[in-house]
Design a protein around this motif. Structure first.
Motif, PDB file in Angstrom:
ATOM      1  N   UNK A  12       0.817  -1.222   0.000  1.00  0.00           N
ATOM      2  CA  UNK A  12       0.000   0.000   0.000  1.00  0.00           C
ATOM      3  C   UNK A  12       0.845   1.264   0.000  1.00  0.00           C
ATOM      4  N   UNK A  13       2.158   1.124   0.177  1.00  0.00           N
ATOM      5  CA  UNK A  13       3.056   2.281   0.161  1.00  0.00           C
ATOM      6  C   UNK A  13       3.455   2.570  -1.279  1.00  0.00           C
ATOM      7  N   UNK A  14       3.134   3.762  -1.814  1.00  0.00           N
ATOM      8  CA  UNK A  14       3.435   4.054  -3.223  1.00  0.00           C
ATOM      9  C   UNK A  14       4.890   3.815  -3.615  1.00  0.00           C
ATOM     10  N   UNK A  15       5.826   4.109  -2.715  1.00  0.00           N
ATOM     11  CA  UNK A  15       7.234   3.919  -3.039  1.00  0.00           C
ATOM     12  C   UNK A  15       7.556   2.456  -3.363  1.00  0.00           C
ATOM     13  N   UNK A  16       6.776   1.532  -2.825  1.00  0.00           N
ATOM     14  CA  UNK A  16       7.045   0.112  -3.007  1.00  0.00           C
ATOM     15  C   UNK A  16       6.068  -0.561  -3.973  1.00  0.00           C
ATOM     16  N   UNK A  17       5.233   0.222  -4.628  1.00  0.00           N
ATOM     17  CA  UNK A  17       4.158  -0.354  -5.437  1.00  0.00           C
ATOM     18  C   UNK A  17       4.662  -1.136  -6.645  1.00  0.00           C
TER      19      UNK A  17
END
Length: 224
Positions: A12-17
């Motif tokens: 759910x973290x954009x940096x890890x998407x």
């Protein structure tokens, strides 16, 4: 906390998407859980923490503080939000303090593990990320100045942003300064900016030359 729960949060973290399943599992294995009591600093303005903190529970407040100790609240953080990524990307101290308002649990990812998720440092993607971080830091600084500085301080900071050092180290604004542009930058009227600029010139903080250049004296830094 189960591995699946870690994976769900990370996804759910954009940096890890865009991480692959293998990369996401590696990150999930690397995170550790930390608890902050009410009033604890998760990250502190002007310091480096070298970790990314992903909020699981609780609530935190993002504040920036000026040299006089006055605070501006920039945002409130809730579960699912994350903090520390800007400092990890550009290797600069935090531009604001994040303080827990209630007991707050976070997942912490260290610098080494975070770095493995980033593009190569020579890539265009990494350059774009650093550019975005610089813009965010500049925006935080502008919010602080609008909230805490008087018009003199905001005008001084705007002039300092326009200026470039010449060969002798003197700060100079080569082009004619538009009072209207400065007014729009700092949230003041054109008339007020004109009065402040005239007063700064009369008091020797700045000097406007015949060709339209503006010379900034060193003591202008004290206002901005």
């Amino acid at each position: 906390m189960s591995l699946l729960s870690n994976l769900d949060l990370i996804r759910r973290v954009p940096l890890f998407s865009t991480l692959t399943q293998t990369q996401a599992e590696s990150v999930a294995d690397a995170v550790i859980k930390r608890r902050f009591k009410r009033g604890d600093c998760i990250v502190e303005q002007g310091k480096k923490s070298n970790f990314l903190a992903i909020m699981l529970t609780g609530r935190a407040r993002v504040v920036t503080t000026d040299a006089r100790g006055r605070e501006v609240i920039l945002a409130t953080m809730n579960p699912g939000d994350y903090v520390g990524e800007m400092s990890l990307i550009d290797n600069q101290p935090h531009s604001a303090t994040v303080r827990a308002e209630v007991q707050t649990d976070v997942l912490v990812l260290g610098l080494a593990e975070f770095s493995r998720c980033l593009p190569d440092s020579t890539s265009m993607a990494y350059a774009v990320m650093r550019g975005l971080v610089q813009r965010l830091r500049h925006a935080d600084s502008k919010i602080e100045s609008l909230a805490l500085m008087d018009v003199y301080g905001r005008v001084a900071r705007a002039l300092l942003e326009f200026a470039k050092p010449d060969k002798d180290g003197q700060l100079v604004i080569r082009d004619r300064v538009s009072r209207q542009d400065v007014a729009k930058m700092i949230g003041a009227s054109r008339e007020m900016v004109s009065r402040v600029m005239k007063d700064l010139e009369d008091r020797g903080f700045i000097e406007v030359t015949e060709d339209g250049c503006t010379l900034l004296r060193e003591r202008l830094n004290a206002l901005g």
